[in-house]
Design an enzyme around this catalytic site. Structure first.
Site, mmCIF file in Angstrom:
data_model
loop_
_atom_site.group_PDB
_atom_site.id
_atom_site.type_symbol
_atom_site.label_atom_id
_atom_site.label_comp_id
_atom_site.label_asym_id
_atom_site.label_seq_id
_atom_site.Cartn_x
_atom_site.Cartn_y
_atom_site.Cartn_z
ATOM 1 N N ASP A 330 0.819 -1.196 0.000
ATOM 2 C CA ASP A 330 0.000 0.000 0.000
ATOM 3 C C ASP A 330 0.865 1.263 0.000
ATOM 4 O O ASP A 330 1.993 1.266 0.497
ATOM 5 C CB ASP A 330 -0.882 -0.028 1.257
ATOM 6 C CG ASP A 330 -1.839 1.131 1.349
ATOM 7 O OD1 ASP A 330 -2.731 1.216 0.494
ATOM 8 O OD2 ASP A 330 -1.696 1.945 2.283
ATOM 9 N N GLU A 359 1.484 -0.050 -4.830
ATOM 10 C CA GLU A 359 0.437 0.907 -5.177
ATOM 11 C C GLU A 359 1.066 2.283 -5.363
ATOM 12 O O GLU A 359 1.540 2.896 -4.414
ATOM 13 C CB GLU A 359 -0.630 0.985 -4.089
ATOM 14 C CG GLU A 359 -1.765 1.929 -4.454
ATOM 15 C CD GLU A 359 -2.442 2.575 -3.258
ATOM 16 O OE1 GLU A 359 -3.580 3.048 -3.413
ATOM 17 O OE2 GLU A 359 -1.829 2.635 -2.170
#
Length: 620
Positions: A330, A359
């Site tokens: 993330d 990400e």
């Protein structure tokens, strides 16, 4: 560094009550690991004032004992060499008022090589799910005494009760759908207040435990094994940028720089270009990296060497203990980027077949490419060592292409693929848990069918958001992200119907399901889609044509494996000039649609393409 690192031999003798050990992290390790270094964090009252020793153990040495400014922490730095054998490591903590012996467990590596850490690739179709919103198989863990939030399905931004047991019950559905890998949003304990709503998992309060409302860590291991038993893979979502403000560290931080100081840096500027901008001010760059994502998420300082090692080992522990095959990291561009490159190397050195997707929520191809392995940015020479990156630029182009914007943006985005070191390693998608569902609110399903056909046939690694297969809609916008994350109907006891069965689906849902399943299942064995070359033609009149092909050098066009994709985004039928495509069609005679099995004559000069239609043709 602002925190003090003190060699134990320089510490004053322990005064007062004997030290106590409340936490040992990681709780156990393994013999025979790739990386020999092992850092063990001990936490407990005055444990940092103790003298630590390790009984003589073949292949294992206690190299350094590190005390920090908080006397309730002690870090043991050991080497577990190749000659080390599984068994207890006898650690002694000694003070004037007492001695405590800890038998630290060194386990035998029990997983068979090749049965885990398999990675993921363009051969896969990834099914992204949020466990809390997929299915509830165990109502007994919906609300757990002592935890701050229980289940409340009436609130779209609250916890709803989905769990590992619910996923386990529906693995056959996911398999039958044609998916080959499951990406779970984070499963770490998120014991946050109801006002925050941490059902999504991105505010960890314990990085070595699953959230009990999903199930135990052992149940997660069993779920991973069950997924593997079906020949599917598991991708685990991790976050090294931040934790939740209810993380147990926050009551008693190891060092004053363990997390960045909110009062000094405040919130991040959310301006990703500052991470790569050759002209960026240091103030802007620091604000991006050191600022907190939100007030409830303390920002971790990966430049602290003890924390960095903690995070590295935490990743390896989850891979080795659970058997996962990949990681989605993330907020990849928000932590310290030198640490993130070190982390990627550390993991992939230990598990060469593993894969990681970072990400990187950015809007343009050059910025996205910066974060992929081997980009080696001119000017700063940074190399992320990150194999895969989320393809947001293509997602943004795709989201508008079949809902009125036309497919030219897709063509233009793919035309920039020369910038990526490995465009086929990018993870493609048209929506996810952070975006509005792209096509479910369309008046008809043609937008979804066109978009899904593109995603299943273009380059890269496709990720499909749960519920796309039944066109789950966006919910009412109630001030949070819950409207993007509706429950799967039928995943909860007492639901009026179940989309997991044909009988429980509406006509619209069944139509979407059949398109998604047909394309996904076909793609499983379509090697030309996995690894073949791509040739695209400039869209004309909202008709976009491209080929995936794989042939021997010098062979006639159309020989070997070839798939022709025709996407008519127009609201009227179009007549396609096949002569324009001769360089790829060659002398092929027919094309069979992989969904309808209709055979088309490709020897004629033109091909009629109905309005709002996708043709995926295996050419013969």
């Amino acid at each position: 560094m602002r925190h003090a690192l003190l060699a134990l031999s320089l510490l004053a003798p322990l005064v007062g009550a004997a030290q106590t050990v409340e936490r040992v992290e990681p709780a156990f390790w393994w013999a025979g690991m790739h990386h020999p270094e092992l850092q063990v964090m001990l936490y407990g009252e005055d444990v940092g004032r103790a003298r630590a020793t390790l009984a003589e153990t073949p292949g294992v040495t206690l190299d350094r004992v590190v005390a920090v400014e908080n006397p309730n922490y002690l870090f043991l730095e050991m080497t577990v060499g190749p000659d080390a054998e599984a068994g207890p490591l006898a650690l002694t903590l000694e003070g004037p008022d007492g001695t405590q012996t800890l038998d630290y467990e060194l386990r035998e590596r029990s997983r068979r090589p090749g049965s885990y850490a398999q990675g993921f690739s363009s051969e896969d179709v990834i099914y992204l799910m949020m466990p809390d919103r997929f299915a509830n198989g165990d109502e007994s863990n919906d609300s757990i005494p002592g935890m701050l939030e229980g289940a409340d399905r009436s609130d779209p931004n609250a916890r709803h009760g989905g769990d590992f047991a619910g996923v386990l019950e529906h693995l056959g559905y996911i398999d039958d759908l044609g998916m080959t890998a499951i990406w779970f949003t984070p499963v770490f304990e998120n014991d946050m207040t109801p006002a925050y709503g941490a059902y999504h998992g991105y505010a960890a309060t314990d990085m070595y435990a699953t959230d009990p409302r999903f199930g135990t860590t052992d149940e997660f291991v069993a779920l991973v094994d069950a997924v593997h038993g079906r020949g599917l893979k598991v991708i685990m979502d991790m976050i090294h940028n931040h934790v939740g403000d209810r993380h147990w560290w926050m009551d008693d931080l190891p060092t004053s720089d363990w997390v960045h100081d909110w009062e000094r840096v405040g919130q991040t500027n959310f301006t990703g270009p500052a991470a790569i901008d050759p002209y960026a001010s240091e103030a802007d760059r620091r604000q991006l990296v050191d600022g907190w994502f939100v007030r409830e998420m303390p920002d971790l300082n990966q430049r602290n060497p003890l924390l960095a090692q903690y995070l590295l080992q935490n990743t390896v522990w989850w891979i080795e203990h659970t058997g996962i095959d990949g990681i989605r990291m993330d907020t990849y561009l928000y932590p310290d980027k030198a640490y993130m490159a070190r982390w990627a190397r550390y993991v992939l050195d230990a598990y060469p077949d593993f894969n990681i997707v970072g990400e990187s929520w950015v809007t343009n191809v050059p910025h996205e490419a910066y974060w992929q392995d081997d980009f080696a940015a001119p000017g700063d020479g940074y190399d992320s060592d990150l194999p895969s990156v989320t393809d947001f630029p293509l997602a943004f182009a795709l989201r508008g292409a079949f809902t009125g914007g036309g497919p030219y943006a897709i063509y233009e985005t793919l035309a920039q693929d020369h910038i990526y070191p490995d465009p086929n390693g990018m993870v493609t998608f048209f929506d996810n848990h952070d975006l509005d569902r792209a096509y479910s609110d369309a008046d008809d399903l043609s937008a979804l069918a066109l978009g899904y056909a593109f995603q299943m046939t273009t380059r890269g690694i496709p990720q499909v958001y749960y519920g796309t297969e039944v066109a789950i809609p966006n919910g009412p916008r109630t001030g949070g992200d819950g409207y993007k994350r509706l429950d799967m109907p039928g995943g909860w006891p007492g639901d009026a119907r179940s989309v997991f069965t044909e009988a429980g689906r509406t006509e619209r849902e069944q139509e979407a399901f059949e398109v998604v399943r047909a394309l996904s299942r076909w793609r499983r064995t379509a090697d030309v889609i996995h690894h073949g070359r791509l040739t695209q033609f400039i869209p004309r009149d909202d008709v976009y044509v491209y080929f995936r092909w794989d042939e021997d050098p010098g062979s006639e066009p159309g020989a070997g494996s070839t798939v022709m994709v025709v996407l008519n985004a127009a609201s009227e039928g179009r007549t396609l000039d096949l002569g324009r495509l001769a360089e790829r069609l060659g002398s092929v005679a027919t094309g069979r649609d992989v969904v309808t099995r209709t055979v088309y004559d490709l020897t004629r000069p033109t091909l009629a393409v109905p309005a709002r239609t996708a043709l995926v043709l295996e050419v013969q």
